[in-house]
Write an enzyme that holds these catalytic residues in place. Structure first.
Site, short mmCIF file in Angstrom:
data_model
loop_
_atom_site.label_atom_id
_atom_site.label_comp_id
_atom_site.label_asym_id
_atom_site.label_seq_id
_atom_site.Cartn_x
_atom_site.Cartn_y
_atom_site.Cartn_z
N CYS A 1 2.61 -62.71 66.42
CA CYS A 1 1.71 -63.34 65.46
C CYS A 1 2.20 -64.67 64.92
CB CYS A 1 1.45 -62.37 64.32
SG CYS A 1 1.00 -60.75 64.95
N HIS B 1 0.67 -65.52 55.20
CA HIS B 1 0.39 -64.77 56.43
C HIS B 1 -0.67 -63.71 56.08
CE1 HIS B 1 0.94 -63.23 60.40
NE2 HIS B 1 1.45 -62.09 60.00
N HIS C 1 -7.21 -61.47 61.66
CA HIS C 1 -5.89 -61.89 62.14
C HIS C 1 -6.04 -62.31 63.60
CE1 HIS C 1 -1.83 -62.43 62.90
NE2 HIS C 1 -1.31 -61.27 62.56
#
Lengths: 329, 398
Positions: free
Chosen positions: B159, B292, B327
Site C-alpha cells: 500500500c 493513510h 483504499h
C-alpha cells in the site's frame, strides 16, 4: 557511480557460494535451486511457513550479511520480477476452485511482492529504508540503482541488495506456452530461479568488486541492442576488459552474444553464467554473485588464469538488457 | 545540495472522477465513491462495497487510446498518465524523462478469469490473459504507448508503492539523473485482492469510517495518480508554473509483522519524522496531513498514536481521503499526492466523511469540515503497507 560490493550470498541450481563445489553445473532443462540446510539460518517454526522465494531470499541474505560480518544492514533493496509465485498460485487456485469461499489468509499475506524484503527486515530487525522493484528483466538492476540513490543520501551506510525469483510448476508452464522456456519440442531456453544478495556501500575496501556503471535499456532488435552496448563500451573504455560475463543460454537467440564475442570482446576471456543458473528475470544477480565469488576464490575455475581487474557483464532477459562495468579494487 | 523536484501537473482517476478536476469537484461536494461493484465480477458484490472507477475497460481504453485487452491497472495508469503528461509532451524535447510507476496487482484481473482453466488445461487458455501478469508489464505497456524510452521502472511495496515512486523520482531529479519524471502508480480492483482482504477480516460491509472509534475496516478502491515532476531547468524550458515541490520523503520499515502495524506505529513515526527532517521542517510547519487512514482498527490506532507522538498537542488538520476513494492500494500514494498538491494549490482541507465518534486511544480529532482557501504551506502524506513498508512525503509551496 561507485558502489562497492562487500559480500555475496547465492542460492542457485549450482549450489551456494559458501561451498567448495560452487558453481556445480546441472544438466537439465529446468534448473531448480539446490537448497541449503536452513538449520543455522532460519528458525524451524518460521521455515515451515515460508515459500521457496522467501526462504531462499532470506538464506541468501543471511549468507551475505554473515560474510560481510554484520548482523543487520541499514537498508534493504530487492528486485523480483514475479514476486512470491507459490503463494500467489496457491491462493488463486483455492479462490477459483472454491468459488471465493472458505479461504484462509496465510498464502494471501505472503503473496505480495515485497514479502521477501519485509520478512528480511522482520527477521533481522531492520527499521531502515526498504524497497522492492518489480520491473521485469530490470528488477535487480533497479534495486542496485536504488542503492546508489540511497547511499548518496546516507553515505557510509550498508545496504542489503538482492535479486530473487522462484520457478513454480505454474510459471514454468505459462512461460513454456509463451515460448520462453524449453518445452517438449525442445524450443526455448533452460528455465531457472535463484536468490543472490549482497552487502553494498559507498565505502572502498580492498578486495571488493566496485560497480562503476550500469546501463539498462530495452531493445526489440539485435542491431539496436548491439549499438547500445557499443555506446556503453565507449563511455567506459572497456575494450581492454580482462573478462566478460554474459548471459548466453545456448539457443538461436544467442546471435546477440555471438556478435559481441566476435567484435567488442573478440580477445577477452568469457564466462557464460546461465549454464549454472538457467534463465530468469533476475539472473543478473547470480552473475554478480559469481563475479564476487570468483574475485575471492579465483577465476581459475572458469579456466581464466590471468589477473582480473576489469570485468564487463552483459545480459538480457527477453528484450530487457543490461550492461555492467566493474572493477576489482 | 539536491535540486528541488517541482510538481508541474497531475493525472488522476478514481471512483470519484475520471480526471483531477472531476475528483476535485467530488471532494469539494463531499461525494463518496464507495458503492456496489458494477464491473468487478465477484461473489461478494452485495456484501462488500468498493470504490470502483465508473468506467468499463472498453471505455477506459477508448479514453486513453489504447487496446481494451490490457489489464485494467494498465488502463487506469494510461488514463492518468495521459492527463499529467500530454500537455507537456511536445515541450520537453531532449529532456531526460523517466516513468516511475507502481502497482500491486499487475495483470491479476485477467489472470484470475482463466486460472481455473489454466490449472486444468493450460494449453487452452488465451495467452492474452496471462501475458501481462507481471507488475512490470503494465508499466511497460504504458511506457511504450507514450514513448518513454529512458528510465522506466515499477515499484511494489504493497500500500505504500506509489509514494515510493514519487520519492525515487524526487531523488533522481534531485541528483540530476532525470530532468522530468512522471511518478505515481495504479491498481485495479480484483477478486484476488478482495478475497485476500476478506480473509484478513478487515473489509467494512458499509462505507468505511476512518479514525472513528467504531470503525469496522476498509473499502477497497481502484485508480491511478501521477505527478509530473520537473527540475527547474525543465520547468523553465516549457514555461511551466509549479504547483509545489516535493520537499521531503522517507521510507522506513516497521519490522513488526507481515500485515499488522506495531501498536505504537514505530515505522510510521520513523517515516514521518525522517520526511520532516529531509524537508528541513518542524512538525509545527505542517498545515495538513493526508493520513493513510484506511479505517481498520489496527492502522488508524497505530497511525494515530504515531501522529500524536510526532505532533504532540498540536496536530494540524488531518484527514483520510480514503473515505471518498476507498483504499486504492498501490495507487494510494499517487492518488493522495495529487490530493495533497490540490490542497497546496487551493488551500483545501478535506473533511473525513462519515466520522462520528472520537477514538478512545487517540486524542486528536480528524478534520470533518471542508475548508477552501486555508493557508496551506506544507502537506504531509502518509502511505503504510504490508511487509512493514512505511513511507511519508512532504509537499510544499514552491
Amino acid at each position: 557511480m561507485e558502489l562497492y560490493i562487500h559480500s555475496a550470498g547465492i542460492i542457485s541450481a549450482a549450489g551456494s557460494n559458501n561451498t567448495d563445489t560452487f558453481p556445480a553445473r546441472q544438466e537439465a532443462d529446468v534448473l531448480y535451486c539446490a537448497e541449503p540446510d536452513y538449520k543455522d539460518m532460519i528458525p524451524p517454526m518460521q521455515l515451515r511457513r515460508m515459500s521457496k522465494a522467501v526462504r531462499i531470499g532470506i538464506a541468501a541474505s543471511k549468507m551475505s550479511l554473515q560474510q560481510a560480518g554484520i548482523e543487520k544492514p541499514d537498508a534493504i533493496s530487492v528486485g523480483t520480477a514475479m514476486g512470491c509465485l507459490q503463494d500467489t498460485e496457491f491462493f488463486l487456485t483455492k479462490m477459483t476452485e472454491q468459488e471465493e469461499q472458505m479461504l484462509t489468509p496465510t498464502a494471501f499475506i505472503q503473496s505480495t511482492h515485497n514479502t521477501v524484503s519485509g520478512q528480511i527486515a522482520l527477521l533481522v530487525g531492520c527499521y531502515g529504508h526498504n524497497l522492492t522493484y518489480v520491473h521485469r528483466g530490470h528488477s535487480f538492476e533497479h534495486a542496485m540503482i536504488n542503492a546508489v540513490l540511497y547511499l548518496q543520501e546516507q553515505p557510509g551506510e550498508q545496504m542489503l541488495v538482492g535479486g530473487i525469483d522462484e520457478l513454480t510448476t505454474g510459471s514454468l508452464k505459462a512461460m513454456q506456452l509463451a515460448g520462453l522456456y524449453k518445452d517438449a519440442n525442445n524450443n526455448g531456453v533452460v528455465a531457472g530461479e535463484g536468490a543472490a544478495f549482497f552487502v553494498a556501500s559507498d565505502t572502498a575496501v580492498a578486495n571488493t568488486v566496485c560497480i562503476k556503471d550500469i546501463d539498462c535499456f530495452t531493445a526489440y532488435d539485435m542491431q539496436e541492442a548491439l549499438q547500445q552496448v557499443r555506446r556503453f563500451a565507449e563511455r567506459n573504455a572497456i575494450a581492454d576488459a580482462d573478462c566478460w560475463v554474459n548471459g548466453m543460454h545456448g539457443d538461436e537467440r544467442d546471435g546477440f552474444y555471438n556478435a559481441l564475442s566476435t567484435s567488442l570482446f573478440s580477445n577477452v576471456p568469457v564466462i557464460s553464467f546461465k549454464q549454472y543458473c538457467g534463465e530468469y528475470a533476475t539472473a543478473s544477480s547470480f552473475a554478480l554473485g559469481l563475479i564476487v565469488d570468483a574475485m575471492k576464490n579465483g577465476f581459475s575455475k572458469y579456466g581464466i588464469d590471468k589477473s582480473i581487474r576489469k570485468v564487463v557483464m552483459v545480459n538480457h532477459y527477453k528484450h530487457y538488457y543490461s550492461c555492467w562495468y566493474m572493477k576489482i579494487v | 545540495m539536491a535540486q528541488p523536484a517541482y510538481i508541474v501537473n497531475t493525472g488522476l482517476i478514481t471512483a470519484i472522477g475520471n480526471d483531477t478536476e472531476s475528483c476535485k469537484a467530488s471532494l469539494l461536494a463531499e461525494r463518496s465513491g464507495v458503492g456496489k461493484a458494477e464491473y468487478l465480477q465477484t461473489h461478494w458484490k452485495d456484501e462488500f462495497p468498493v470504490a470502483e472507477v465508473k468506467a468499463s475497460n472498453e471505455e477506459l481504453a477508448m479514453k486513453a487510446g489504447v487496446a481494451a485487452n490490457w489489464p485494467r491497472t494498465a488502463l487506469l495508469s494510461a488514463v492518468a498518465v495521459a492527463e499529467a503528461w500530454l500537455p507537456y509532451a511536445d515541450k520537453l524535447q531532449g529532456m531526460r524523462t523517466g516513468f516511475i510507476s507502481a502497482n500491486t496487482v499487475g495483470g491479476m484481473d485477467l489472470t484470475e478469469q482463466v486460472y481455473k482453466q489454466f490449472n486444468q488445461a493450460p494449453e487452452t487458455v488465451p495467452m492474452d490473459n496471462l501475458r501481462h501478469h507481471e507488475c512490470g508489464a503494465g508499466t511497460q505497456l504504458v511506457a511504450q504507448h507514450f514513448g518513454f524510452s529512458g528510465f522506466v521502472t515499477t515499484i511494489s511495496t504493497a500500500c505504500s508503492s506509489s509514494a515510493n515512486s514519487i520519492m525515487m523520482a524526487a531523488q533522481m531529479i534531485g541528483n540530476g539523473m532525470l530532468d522530468v519524471a512522471i511518478a505515481g502508480g495504479a491498481d485495479s480492483l480484483s477478486k484476488f485482492t478482495l478475497n485476500g482482504f476478506n480473509t484478513l477480516m478487515i473489509l467494512d460491509k458499509q462505507p468505511c469510517q476512518p479514525f472513528d472509534n467504531n470503525r469496522r475496516g476498509l473499502n477497497l478502491g481502484e485508480g491511478a495518480g501521477y505527478l509530473l515532476l520537473m527540475s527547474e531547468r525543465a520547468m523553465k524550458a516549457c514555461d511551466a508554473i509549479p504547483i509545489g515541490i516535493v520537499s521531503g520523503y522517507a521510507n522506513a520499515n516497521d519490522a513488526y509483522h507481515q500485515t499488522a502495524s506495531s501498536p505504537d506505529g514505530r515505522g510510521n513515526k520513523l517515516a514521518m519524522g525522517n520526511a520532516l527532517k529531509k524537508a528541513g521542517l518542524k512538525a509545527a510547519d505542517i498545515s495538513y496531513i493526508n493520513l493513510h487512514g484506511t479505517g481498520t482498527a489496527n492502522n488508524d490506532s497505530s497511525e494515530g498514536k504515531a501522529v500524536a507522538a510526532i505532533f504532540e498537542d498540536n496536530v494540524p488538520f488531518a484527514s483520510s481521503t480514503k473515505s471518498y476513494t476507498g483504499h486504492t492500494l498501490g495507487a494510494a500514494g499517487g492518488v493522495e499526492a495529487v490530493f495533497s498538491a490540490l490542497s497546496l494549490q487551493h488551500g483545501i482541507v478535506y473533511p473525513t466523511l462519515r466520522w462520528e465518534t472520537q477514538m478512545e486511544d487517540v486524542a486528536f480529532k480528524p478534520a470533518t469540515t471542508l475548508q477552501v482557501g486555508a493557508d496551506i504551506q506544507h502537506v504531509l502524506s502518509n502511505s503504510f503497507g504490508f511487509g512493514g513498508n512505511c513511507s511519508s512525503l512532504v509537499f510544499s509551496k514552491a
